[in-house]
Design a protein around this motif. Structure first.
Motif, PDB file in Angstrom:
ATOM      1  N   MET A  35       0.788  -1.125   0.026  1.00 26.57           N
ATOM      2  CA  MET A  35       0.101   0.170   0.052  1.00 26.57           C
ATOM      3  C   MET A  35       0.696   1.201  -0.191  1.00 26.57           C
ATOM      4  SD  MET A  35      -3.277  -0.960  -0.388  1.00 26.57           S
ATOM      5  CE  MET A  35      -4.017   0.705  -0.074  1.00 26.57           C
ATOM      6  N   GLU A  36       1.947   1.110   0.873  1.00 26.28           N
ATOM      7  CA  GLU A  36       2.787   2.517   0.671  1.00 26.28           C
ATOM      8  C   GLU A  36       3.794   2.619  -0.484  1.00 26.28           C
ATOM      9  OE1 GLU A  36       3.160   2.623   5.737  1.00 26.28           O
ATOM     10  OE2 GLU A  36       4.890   1.589   4.518  1.00 26.28           O
ATOM     11  N   ASN A  37       3.854   1.551  -1.154  1.00 27.12           N
ATOM     12  CA  ASN A  37       4.940   1.636  -2.577  1.00 27.12           C
ATOM     13  C   ASN A  37       3.959   1.334  -3.622  1.00 27.12           C
ATOM     14  OD1 ASN A  37       7.493   1.979  -1.110  1.00 27.12           O
ATOM     15  ND2 ASN A  37       6.656   0.163  -0.181  1.00 27.12           N
ATOM     16  N   ILE A  38       2.756   1.481  -3.637  1.00 27.59           N
ATOM     17  CA  ILE A  38       1.786   1.427  -4.765  1.00 27.59           C
ATOM     18  C   ILE A  38       2.233   2.222  -6.099  1.00 27.59           C
ATOM     19  CG2 ILE A  38      -0.147   2.741  -4.154  1.00 27.59           C
ATOM     20  CD1 ILE A  38      -0.457  -1.027  -5.413  1.00 27.59           C
ATOM     21  N   VAL A  39       2.450   3.461  -5.600  1.00 26.80           N
ATOM     22  CA  VAL A  39       2.775   4.464  -6.776  1.00 26.80           C
ATOM     23  C   VAL A  39       4.278   5.054  -6.687  1.00 26.80           C
ATOM     24  CG1 VAL A  39       2.270   6.741  -7.715  1.00 26.80           C
ATOM     25  CG2 VAL A  39       0.429   5.119  -6.667  1.00 26.80           C
ATOM     26  N   ASP A  40       5.009   4.926  -7.657  1.00 23.91           N
ATOM     27  CA  ASP A  40       6.375   5.590  -7.679  1.00 23.91           C
ATOM     28  C   ASP A  40       6.329   7.056  -7.673  1.00 23.91           C
ATOM     29  OD1 ASP A  40       9.005   5.853  -7.840  1.00 23.91           O
ATOM     30  OD2 ASP A  40       9.114   5.433 -10.025  1.00 23.91           O
ATOM     31  N   SER A  41       6.595   7.613  -6.811  1.00 21.06           N
ATOM     32  CA  SER A  41       6.172   8.820  -6.391  1.00 21.06           C
ATOM     33  C   SER A  41       6.953   9.634  -5.440  1.00 21.06           C
ATOM     34  CB  SER A  41       4.655   9.343  -5.963  1.00 21.06           C
ATOM     35  OG  SER A  41       4.303  10.370  -5.670  1.00 21.06           O
TER      36      SER A  41
END
Length: 64
Positions: free
Chosen positions: A40-46
């Motif tokens: 959940m914390e790494n679902i998006v590269d941002s």
């Protein structure tokens, strides 16, 4: 899929707005929480840091 890949029986039951509800055997809770939070914390590269909170309980109320 990651939960299954780790041989866990933990299953996602439902999503309510921004919450996910899982059912897990007692002996899998810590490992499942770790896997779920990581995803959940790494679902998006941002450049914005995402933080997931988790609660555990036998009822929705206990988990909050």
């Amino acid at each position: 899929a990651e939960l299954t890949n780790h041989g866990l029986k933990t299953k996602m039951l439902l999503q309510v707005h921004d919450e996910l509800v899982f059912e897990a055997p007692d002996n899998e809770v810590e490992e499942a929480l770790s896997i779920i939070k990581k995803h959940m914390e790494n679902i998006v590269d941002s450049s914005v840091e995402f933080k997931a909170e988790a609660g555990v309980g036998n009822t929705w109320t206990e988990a909050h």
